[in-house]
Write an enzyme that holds these catalytic residues in place. Structure first.
Site, PDB file in Angstrom:
ATOM      1  N   THR A   1      -9.641  -6.594  -4.161  1.00 11.32           N
ATOM      2  CA  THR A   1     -10.237  -5.331  -4.605  1.00 11.32           C
ATOM      3  C   THR A   1      -9.206  -4.424  -5.254  1.00 11.32           C
ATOM      4  O   THR A   1      -7.999  -4.649  -5.177  1.00 11.32           O
ATOM      5  CB  THR A   1     -10.950  -4.612  -3.436  1.00 11.32           C
ATOM      6  OG1 THR A   1     -11.836  -3.632  -3.967  1.00 11.32           O
ATOM      7  CG2 THR A   1      -9.957  -3.934  -2.503  1.00 11.32           C
TER       8      THR A   1
ATOM      9  N   LYS B   1     -14.777  -7.043 -11.905  1.00 11.10           N
ATOM     10  CA  LYS B   1     -14.944  -7.270 -13.362  1.00 11.10           C
ATOM     11  C   LYS B   1     -15.365  -8.723 -13.610  1.00 11.10           C
ATOM     12  O   LYS B   1     -16.278  -8.997 -14.385  1.00 11.10           O
ATOM     13  CB  LYS B   1     -13.626  -6.963 -14.081  1.00 11.10           C
ATOM     14  CG  LYS B   1     -13.208  -5.515 -13.997  1.00 11.10           C
ATOM     15  CD  LYS B   1     -12.022  -5.193 -14.880  1.00 11.10           C
ATOM     16  CE  LYS B   1     -10.722  -5.739 -14.306  1.00 11.10           C
ATOM     17  NZ  LYS B   1     -10.324  -5.111 -13.044  1.00 11.10           N
TER      18      LYS B   1
ATOM     19  N   ASP C   1      -6.761  -9.353   4.760  1.00  8.45           N
ATOM     20  CA  ASP C   1      -7.709  -9.195   3.661  1.00  8.45           C
ATOM     21  C   ASP C   1      -8.439  -7.876   3.930  1.00  8.45           C
ATOM     22  O   ASP C   1      -8.402  -7.341   5.044  1.00  8.45           O
ATOM     23  CB  ASP C   1      -8.683 -10.377   3.694  1.00  8.45           C
ATOM     24  CG  ASP C   1      -9.941 -10.128   2.888  1.00  8.45           C
ATOM     25  OD1 ASP C   1      -9.815  -9.811   1.690  1.00  8.45           O
ATOM     26  OD2 ASP C   1     -11.046 -10.202   3.462  1.00  8.45           O
TER      27      ASP C   1
ATOM     28  N   LYS D   1     -18.086   2.002 -11.506  1.00 12.53           N
ATOM     29  CA  LYS D   1     -18.450   1.490 -10.170  1.00 12.53           C
ATOM     30  C   LYS D   1     -17.415   1.905  -9.145  1.00 12.53           C
ATOM     31  O   LYS D   1     -17.733   2.324  -8.032  1.00 12.53           O
ATOM     32  CB  LYS D   1     -18.577  -0.045 -10.227  1.00 12.53           C
ATOM     33  CG  LYS D   1     -18.739  -0.725  -8.895  1.00 12.53           C
ATOM     34  CD  LYS D   1     -17.402  -1.265  -8.365  1.00 12.53           C
ATOM     35  CE  LYS D   1     -17.560  -1.810  -6.973  1.00 12.53           C
ATOM     36  NZ  LYS D   1     -16.278  -2.278  -6.396  1.00 12.53           N
TER      37      LYS D   1
ATOM     38  N   ASP E   1     -11.961  -6.599   2.085  1.00 20.66           N
ATOM     39  CA  ASP E   1     -13.424  -6.624   2.047  1.00 20.66           C
ATOM     40  C   ASP E   1     -13.996  -7.740   2.914  1.00 20.66           C
ATOM     41  O   ASP E   1     -13.709  -8.914   2.694  1.00 20.66           O
ATOM     42  CB  ASP E   1     -13.902  -6.780   0.601  1.00 20.66           C
ATOM     43  CG  ASP E   1     -13.531  -5.554  -0.223  1.00 20.66           C
ATOM     44  OD1 ASP E   1     -12.798  -5.711  -1.205  1.00 20.66           O
ATOM     45  OD2 ASP E   1     -13.945  -4.439   0.151  1.00 20.66           O
TER      46      ASP E   1
HETATM   47  C1  XBP Z   1     -13.404  -8.926  -2.225  1.00 21.53           C
HETATM   48  C2  XBP Z   1     -13.658  -8.944  -3.680  1.00 21.53           C
HETATM   49  C3  XBP Z   1     -13.636  -7.643  -4.436  1.00 21.53           C
HETATM   50  C4  XBP Z   1     -14.805  -6.754  -4.007  1.00 21.53           C
HETATM   51  C5  XBP Z   1     -15.129  -5.728  -5.069  1.00 21.53           C
HETATM   52  O1  XBP Z   1     -12.032  -8.713  -2.075  1.00 21.53           O
HETATM   53  O2  XBP Z   1     -13.852 -10.002  -4.243  1.00 21.53           O
HETATM   54  O3  XBP Z   1     -13.752  -7.971  -5.804  1.00 21.53           O
HETATM   55  O4  XBP Z   1     -15.970  -7.558  -3.847  1.00 21.53           O
HETATM   56  O5  XBP Z   1     -13.986  -4.951  -5.344  1.00 21.53           O
HETATM   57  P1  XBP Z   1     -11.215  -9.211  -0.735  1.00 21.53           P
HETATM   58  P2  XBP Z   1     -13.587  -4.663  -6.873  1.00 21.53           P
HETATM   59  O6  XBP Z   1     -12.205  -9.955   0.164  1.00 21.53           O
HETATM   60  O7  XBP Z   1     -10.128 -10.092  -1.266  1.00 21.53           O
HETATM   61  O8  XBP Z   1     -10.728  -7.941  -0.087  1.00 21.53           O
HETATM   62  O9  XBP Z   1     -14.870  -4.285  -7.603  1.00 21.53           O
HETATM   63  O10 XBP Z   1     -12.593  -3.547  -6.805  1.00 21.53           O
HETATM   64  O11 XBP Z   1     -12.997  -5.964  -7.361  1.00 21.53           O
HETATM   65 MG    MG Z   2     -12.718 -10.648   1.975  1.00 26.20          MG
END
Ligand code: XBP
Ligand code: MG
Length: 257
Positions: free
Chosen positions: A126, A56, A11, A87, A13
């Site tokens: 993301t 979004k 993953d 953003k 983020d």
């Molecule tokens: C985390 C998310 C993403 C980010 C924001 O993703 O939910 O939506 O918070 O990125 P993961 P975007 O933990 O699966 O990596 O604004 O590009 O969606």
């Molecule tokens: Mg994550």
């Protein structure tokens, strides 16, 4: 039947990097300001909004569940898409400026896995550009070639906790779930990986430390060694609690369980 571990699926983020509080959240607020909106997602509110994955989708969640007297434009999807694109531009600039480092131990684990000949992949909600910019800014341009598959964002209709993104990643890897292991930081991510049949290792963070990780085989505070402050928060096997490092040796033990 015991399967050989062939791939690590990360993953992004909260797992590869602590991107949410000081990265995505700040970029959202900059985009809101540019759009003349008075919206301000502070750290506490953002923690609540993280219940919904996808930027979004998170904006729409905020409008529906946190705003009482806001009348969205008639083309809400188009308007949100434009706001989110703004953003993303702010976030990409933060990444390019080196504002978001990898979490402790991530680079060492990636290098250890590469040396051991394991396949690497990414499975994230993301935006794809956010992934390539993060890798380029932290590991260098070459690192984009280290990951056989980068499964990201809108490539699948249903975002985490749906298993779609991990299933798509496995399909592209042409590997079985049993031949891989996933690394996550949140409840939504853990459910997504587990429902795709993947054993999952969690490294929690400030926003996810109280999440329900009961389906994870092991939960750690970070990917590192004891001397750098690594510790096992919970595990399905007692002896893992004495692990000295978050390394391939520990990961292979989890994969074999
Ligand atoms: C985390 C998310 C993403 C980010 C924001 O993703 O939910 O939506 O918070 O990125 P993961 P975007 O933990 O699966 O990596 O604004 O590009 O969606
Ligand atoms: Mg994550």
């Amino acid at each position: 039947m015991q399967h050989t571990l062939k791939a690590l699926i990360f993953d992004v983020d909260g797992t590869l990097a602590d991107t949410e509080r000081d990265g995505h959240r700040v970029a959202f607020n900059k985009a809101f300001n540019d759009a003349g909106l008075t919206w301000d997602w502070d750290e506490s509110l953002y923690g609540k909004l993280l219940a919904v994955t996808g930027g979004k989708e998170r904006i729409k969640f905020y409008i529906s569940d946190f705003l009482s007297n806001f009348t969205p434009p008639s083309d809400i999807d188009g308007w949100v898409k434009e706001l989110h694109a703004s953003k993303t531009q702010h976030y990409l600039k933060m990444l390019s400026d080196g504002e978001i480092p990898l979490r402790p131990g991530v680079e060492d684990l990636i290098n250890e896995a590469r040396s051991a000949g394991l396949t690497l992949a990414i499975s994230t909600t993301t935006t794809p550009e956010n992934v390539t910019y993060l890798l380029n800014a932290t590991l260098g341009k070459e690192s984009l070639n280290w990951f056989k598959v980068i499964a990201a964002g809108d490539i699948v209709p249903a975002k985490k906790p749906a298993p779609d993104i991990y299933q798509w990643c496995l399909d592209q890897l042409e590997l079985k779930a049993e031949e891989c292991i996933a690394f996550e930081d949140s409840y939504n991510g853990l459910i997504s990986a587990c429902d795709a049949g993947l054993k999952t290792i969690v490294t929690s963070n400030v926003y996810t430390k109280d999440d329900d990780f009961s389906r994870a085989h092991i939960v750690c505070n970070q990917m590192a060694c004891k001397k750098e402050g690594f510790n096992v928060i919970s595990s399905s096997v007692d002896s893992w609690k004495n692990a000295n490092c978050f390394d391939l040796d520990l990961i292979k033990k989890v994969h074999r369980v």
